[in-house]
Design a protein around this motif. Structure first.
Motif, PDB file in Angstrom:
ATOM      1  N   PRO A 165       0.823  -1.221   0.000  1.00 33.44           N
ATOM      2  CA  PRO A 165       0.000   0.000   0.000  1.00 33.44           C
ATOM      3  C   PRO A 165       0.856   1.270   0.000  1.00 33.44           C
ATOM      4  N   LEU A 166       1.559   1.491  -1.092  1.00 36.06           N
ATOM      5  CA  LEU A 166       2.476   2.626  -1.177  1.00 36.06           C
ATOM      6  C   LEU A 166       1.732   3.958  -1.108  1.00 36.06           C
ATOM      7  N   ASP A 167       0.557   4.040  -1.732  1.00 32.03           N
ATOM      8  CA  ASP A 167      -0.188   5.307  -1.716  1.00 32.03           C
ATOM      9  C   ASP A 167      -0.597   5.690  -0.296  1.00 32.03           C
ATOM     10  N   GLU A 168      -0.969   4.702   0.504  1.00 30.81           N
ATOM     11  CA  GLU A 168      -1.325   4.988   1.892  1.00 30.81           C
ATOM     12  C   GLU A 168      -0.107   5.501   2.657  1.00 30.81           C
ATOM     13  N   LEU A 169       1.048   4.906   2.380  1.00 29.44           N
ATOM     14  CA  LEU A 169       2.278   5.357   3.036  1.00 29.44           C
ATOM     15  C   LEU A 169       2.599   6.794   2.659  1.00 29.44           C
TER      16      LEU A 169
END
Length: 489
Positions: A165-169
Motif C-alpha cells: 500500500p504505497l499510496d497509503e504510506l
C-alpha cells in the motif's frame, strides 16, 4: 613438560596485574618448573584486554595466546573479568571462521596465591600448543577463491511488492511532514533498475518515493549522522525514515545503544517481499550500456537492456539475507501498512557462512588470503555500515594509538576486517550493507554472521536490533552465565 624440551614456540600471555601476574610471580619465587615458551604481557585487568590484542598476536605469528585474570567475583575492579568473560568466549567461537584453530587461544582464572595452579595452567597450555605445532602463517597460505552456492529455499515466498500500500504510506508521510525536518526513503536512480536515497522535505519529494525489490540500501545509515550523539544539541532534528524489516533492526539497535533518541525519530514501515542482489542481476544481464525499461510481475521483473529483454525471478537473484529473513515487516514502527508475508520454510545457514563451514581451517585461511588480496582498503564497508558510528575516529586511520598501519599488505587488510567484525559483535543486524558496498565483491558479511551465530549460541538465541529496551549482551554481564562455563586447562 621439562624446560627447554624441543623447539620453543611463540606463546603470548596477557596476565591481570592483580591476580594472575602475582600467581606467576608466586610460582617463580617458589622455583616451580615452567616452560620457557611464554612471553608475558602485564595488563591492569582482564577487562582491559581487547579481543583485537589476541587477534593481532595470532596474525603476527604467535603460536598460541593465553589470557588469565582474577577469578569471577574476585576482580580488583569489581566486574572487569565479567565483561572479559563474555568478549573472550565470543572471540574463541569466532576464530575458526578465520582459519585459526580455537585451541590456540584460551582464557582462564588464576589468583595471586595460586602459584601451583599457574604452573599447571602454563604447562598444560604449552603442551597443547606443542601438540598442535607451529601455527600456519598467512603469508604461507595459497590463495583460494570460492563462490557461495546461492540456490536456497526462502523462509517465505519472495516477490516484487506490487501489492504494497504505497499510496497509503505516501499520504501518511505527507500528513507528518509539517512536524518533521526530513523523511528518508528511496527514489529511482539513474535508471529504472536502481534506486538512490530520497530525502523528502516537500510533498513533491514524497511523490518520488518508490517501493520494490530495487530498494536494496539501508536508510538507517543516514540516521545517526542526522540525529546522533555527535550532532550539537541545538541542531538535533526530528526525522522520519521508511524502513524494510531488516532496516528497522538497525534503528532499534541504535535505540538500544542510546545513539539516537526515540522522540527524535518517526518510523514508517511497509512489508518487504525481498530485494535483488544487484551484482547477480548484472551478471544475468551481461554487458550492457543502458537499461531501457523495467516491467514488474508478482514474482520478478523483465529488464530491457540495449533493446534485449530478460526476465529475472527474485527467488533466483535475491540478496543472501532475504532467503533467511524472518522479519519482513518492522516490529517497531510508528506508522505501518500492510501484512507481513507468512513464514513457510525453515531457517538455513547463510550461503557465505555455509561455504566456510564446509572448508577446513587451512582452506579458510587460504580463502581469506585470496579475498583480502583483492581488497582495495577503500573503507566502503565501514562507511556503509549503519552501526559503525566512530568512523570519524576510526582506529584504522588514527595515529594515537597507531594500532594498524596504512600499508596495503594482506595482513593489514584482513586485520582491518577483524577490527570491523569484532566492533560489531552483538550489534550487527545482518543488513549486509558492508558486503553490498564492497566494489570487488568480497563476502565479508560472513565474518559478521559467524559472530552473530556465536552470540546467539552463548546468549540464548539473542538477535540484535529486536527490542529497544534490551541491553546488548557485550555491554552487560551476569555473575552466573547460563552458557559460559569455567575454563579449565
Amino acid at each position: 613438560m621439562p624446560v627447554l624440551e624441543g623447539k620453543e614456540l611463540r606463546i603470548v600471555a596477557f596476565l591481570c596485574n592483580w591476580c594472575s601476574y602475582g600467581g606467576a610471580d608466586t610460582a617463580g619465587v617458589a622455583r616451580a618448573t615452567q616452560p620457557t615458551d611464554l612471553r608475558i604481557i602485564r595488563v591492569p585487568c582482564s577487562g582491559r584486554i581487547d579481543p583485537l590484542f589476541i587477534l593481532r598476536a595470532l596474525l603476527n605469528g604467535a603460536d598460541g595466546v593465553l589470557v588469565s585474570g582474577c577469578h569471577p567475583n574476585d576482580c580488583h575492579y569489581s566486574a572487569g573479568n565479567f565483561y572479559a568473560r563474555r568478549r573472550l568466549e565470543i572471540l574463541k567461537r569466532f576464530l575458526p571462521v578465520l582459519g585459526i584453530d580455537e585451541q590456540r587461544f584460551e582464557y582462564t582464572w588464576v589468583s595471586a596465591s595460586e602459584g601451583a595452579r599457574w604452573q599447571q595452567v602454563v604447562t598444560n597450555f604449552t603442551a597443547r600448543i606443542h601438540k598442535l605445532g607451529p601455527a600456519p602463517r598467512l603469508e604461507d597460505a595459497e590463495p583460494l577463491l570460492e563462490i557461495a552456492n546461492m540456490a536456497l529455499t526462502p523462509l517465505r515466498p519472495l516477490g516484487t511488492g506490487r501489492k504494497a500500500p504505497l499510496d497509503e504510506l505516501k499520504s501518511a508521510i505527507k500528513a507528518a511532514l509539517p512536524e518533521l525536518d526530513v523523511v528518508i526513503g528511496w527514489q529511482q536512480g539513474y535508471d529504472a533498475a536502481h534506486t538512490i536515497p530520497l530525502f523528502m522535505r516537500t510533498e513533491e519529494d514524497v511523490d518520488r518515493l518508490v517501493w520494490g525489490p530495487f530498494n536494496v540500501s539501508n536508510p538507517a545509515t543516514y540516521v545517526n549522522g542526522l540525529i546522533g550523539r555527535a550532532v550539537p544539541v541545538d541542531k538535533v532534528k526530528k526525522i522520519g525514515v521508511v524502513v524494510k524489516g531488516c532496516d528497522s533492526r538497525s534503528i532499534v539497535e541504535m535505540l538500544q545503544e542510546k545513539l539516537i533518541d526515540r522522540d527524535k525519530i518517526v518510523i514508517f514501515a511497509l512489508p518487504c517481499e525481498g530485494t535483488f542482489d544487484m551484482a547477480r542481476v548484472d551478471q544475468e544481464l551481461g554487458r550492457y550500456s543502458k537499461i531501457d525499461s523495467v516491467e514488474y510481475d508478482e514474482a520478478g521483473v523483465t529488464i530491457t537492456a540495449d533493446g534485449k529483454a530478460r526476465r529475472i525471478c527474485i527467488t533466483d537473484c535475491a540478496q543472501g539475507k532475504c532467503y533467511n529473513c524472518a522479519m519482513p515487516l518492522a516490529r517497531t514502527a510508528d506508522t505501518s501498512f500492510g501484512e507481513a508475508p507468512a513464514i513457510t520454510g525453515t531457517p538455513v545457514t547463510p550461503p557465505e557462512l555455509a561455504m566456510l563451514d564446509a572448508m577446513t581451517l587451512s582452506q579458510r585461511l587460504s580463502f581469506w588470503k585470496g579475498e583480502m588480496e583483492r581488497c582495495l582498503r577503500c573503507y566502503a564497508c565501514r562507511n556503509a555500515c549503519p552501526l559503525c558510528v566512530c568512523r570519524d575516529h576510526c582506529i584504522a586511520e588514527t595515529r594515537e594509538p597507531h594500532f594498524i598501519s596504512q600499508e596495503g599488505t594482506t595482513r593489514e587488510k584482513i586485520f582491518f576486517q577483524y577490527i570491523h567484525a569484532t566492533h560489531l559483535a552483538g550489534r550487527c543486524t545482518g543488513c549486509g550493507e558492508c558486503q553490498r558496498a564492497c566494489p570487488v565483491g568480497i563476502p565479508i558479511l560472513a565474518m559478521r554472521q559467524q559472530i552473530a551465530r556465536a552470540v546467539s549460541e552463548v546468549f540464548d538465541g539473542y538477535k540484535s536490533g529486536m527490542e529497544a529496551e534490551t541491553v546488548p549482551p557485550l555491554l552487560g554481564y551476569l555473575v552466573n552465565e547460563n552458557n559460559i562455563k569455567q575454563r579449565e586447562i
